[in-house]
Design an enzyme around this catalytic site. Structure first.
Site, mmCIF file in Angstrom:
data_model
loop_
_atom_site.group_PDB
_atom_site.id
_atom_site.type_symbol
_atom_site.label_atom_id
_atom_site.label_comp_id
_atom_site.label_asym_id
_atom_site.label_seq_id
_atom_site.Cartn_x
_atom_site.Cartn_y
_atom_site.Cartn_z
ATOM 1 N N ASP A 48 -7.466 -12.730 -7.507
ATOM 2 C CA ASP A 48 -6.186 -13.405 -7.288
ATOM 3 C C ASP A 48 -5.059 -12.407 -7.584
ATOM 4 O O ASP A 48 -5.036 -11.790 -8.640
ATOM 5 C CB ASP A 48 -6.126 -14.607 -8.250
ATOM 6 C CG ASP A 48 -4.998 -15.560 -7.930
ATOM 7 O OD1 ASP A 48 -4.489 -15.526 -6.793
ATOM 8 O OD2 ASP A 48 -4.640 -16.363 -8.827
ATOM 9 N N ASP B 162 -1.481 -8.434 -3.110
ATOM 10 C CA ASP B 162 -0.153 -9.045 -3.131
ATOM 11 C C ASP B 162 0.897 -7.938 -3.111
ATOM 12 O O ASP B 162 1.272 -7.391 -4.137
ATOM 13 C CB ASP B 162 0.007 -9.920 -4.377
ATOM 14 C CG ASP B 162 1.379 -10.586 -4.426
ATOM 15 O OD1 ASP B 162 2.194 -10.329 -3.517
ATOM 16 O OD2 ASP B 162 1.627 -11.357 -5.368
ATOM 17 N N GLY C 113 2.528 -21.744 -12.417
ATOM 18 C CA GLY C 113 2.803 -22.254 -13.758
ATOM 19 C C GLY C 113 3.215 -23.714 -13.747
ATOM 20 O O GLY C 113 2.785 -24.488 -12.892
ATOM 21 N N GLY D 37 0.081 -21.966 -6.441
ATOM 22 C CA GLY D 37 0.921 -22.761 -7.334
ATOM 23 C C GLY D 37 0.789 -24.252 -7.065
ATOM 24 O O GLY D 37 1.761 -24.991 -7.108
ATOM 25 N N VAL E 171 -5.592 -23.389 -7.803
ATOM 26 C CA VAL E 171 -5.306 -24.203 -8.984
ATOM 27 C C VAL E 171 -5.746 -23.453 -10.234
ATOM 28 O O VAL E 171 -6.880 -22.975 -10.317
ATOM 29 C CB VAL E 171 -6.037 -25.567 -8.920
ATOM 30 C CG1 VAL E 171 -5.661 -26.428 -10.122
ATOM 31 C CG2 VAL E 171 -5.736 -26.304 -7.615
ATOM 32 N N ASN E 172 -4.855 -23.342 -11.185
ATOM 33 C CA ASN E 172 -5.176 -22.728 -12.468
ATOM 34 C C ASN E 172 -4.556 -23.543 -13.614
ATOM 35 O O ASN E 172 -5.261 -24.043 -14.486
ATOM 36 C CB ASN E 172 -4.655 -21.274 -12.493
ATOM 37 C CG ASN E 172 -5.135 -20.508 -13.715
ATOM 38 O OD1 ASN E 172 -6.072 -20.913 -14.392
ATOM 39 N ND2 ASN E 172 -4.485 -19.396 -13.998
HETATM 40 ZN ZN ZN Z 1 -0.762 -17.202 -6.812
#
Ligand code: ZN
Length: 284
Positions: A82, A104, A181, A209, A231-232
């Site tokens: 990620d 990214d 977050g 997110g 999802v985190n």
């Molecule tokens: Zn991300």
């Protein structure tokens, strides 16, 4: 490891109109909770680790634990980096058996983003590894990755088309109003933009997110072509909430199995909830 390339999982989702969770692992309990939930619902699975999580666990432990998980399940599993921050970091993950990586380069200029992403695509595809890239910037904080609200830029549909044609990525993360977050206030998603992008690029689209996004909004996103939902935070929150609850009941608790185990069960339940929303159950 008998991981499958992420593109294999996402191309089916794109063709049939559902989404698969890109679920972040932070420790053994996250990994088990996530895999066991996907197994129970017969869902394909994308396990992902951020650079921060890899630093926390150690690359050998990430690869070793995921290897053990894959050996003990029959569902298709991809292991994805990620928010890879550089060519070197991405290559390190590929050497350690990851079946997918995200580069990214969204903080670079459009031309530089294309250049770096293209280089990663060539390297990854030559060994059968999938690539996700990002265009536009997703706000919020995730490990080392911090974007202030005002700097979060929505993805431009025409640029998205030019970007995927120029780079050959397998999946594109788009910025349509989600944030990493915990949300401050009610998130508002630009579904019209999502719809336009999907129709133009006609390939797997990723939403980052997604913790804190309502089930109705997630479902709408999937209907409009989102195929991977990251999802985190949601899992971190339920894990910690469960542990806090147990300590409130019994402050003398000291055996980690007595609180990490229930924390793992809480993650598992949350993962099952997400899988049902995304529509990936019985697609394994
Ligand atoms: Zn991300």
């Amino acid at each position: 490891m008998n991981l499958v390339p992420m593109a294999e999982i996402l191309n089916d989702a794109h063709k049939k109109g559902y989404a698969v969770g890109g679920f972040n692992i932070n420790n053994l309990e996250f990994l088990q909770g996530i895999v066991w939930a996907a197994e129970e619902l017969n869902s394909p699975l994308i396990l992902q680790a951020s650079e921060g999580a890899i630093r926390y666990m150690g690359m050998d432990y990430v690869a070793g634990m995921v290897d053990a998980a894959v050996k003990n399940t029959s569902i298709p599993v991809a292991l994805h980096l990620d928010h890879g921050s550089s060519f070197e970091k991405v290559m390190q993950c590929i050497r350690n058996g990851f079946s997918s990586v995200m580069i990214d380069a969204s903080k670079l200029t459009f031309a530089e983003n294309i250049e770096l992403t293209k280089k990663v695509v060539e390297a990854a595809h030559s060994v059968g590894v999938s690539i996700e890239a990002e265009l536009g910037t997703i706000g919020g904080t995730e490990d080392d990755h911090k974007v202030e609200g005002k700097d979060a830029m929505y993805t431009d549909p025409e640029q998205a088309k030019e970007f995927v044609d120029a780079t050959g990525v397998d999946a594109l993360a788009v910025a349509i109003g989600t944030a990493h977050g915990v949300y401050k206030g009610e998130p508002e998603l630009d579904f019209e933009r999502l719809d336009t992008i999907k129709k133009l690029i006609d390939m797997p689209v990723v939403l980052h997110g997604a913790s804190g996004i309502s089930a109705a909004d997630l479902k709408k996103g999937v209907e409009l072509g989102v195929n991977k939902v990251n999802v985190n935070t949601d899992f971190q929150q339920v894990f910690t909430a469960k542990i806090k609850e147990l300590f409130a009941d019994d402050p003398d608790l000291y055996d980690p199995r007595k609180y990490c185990g229930p924390g793992r069960d809480a993650i598992k339940e949350k993962v099952k909830e997400k899988i049902m929303i995304l529509g990936s159950s019985d697609r394994a």
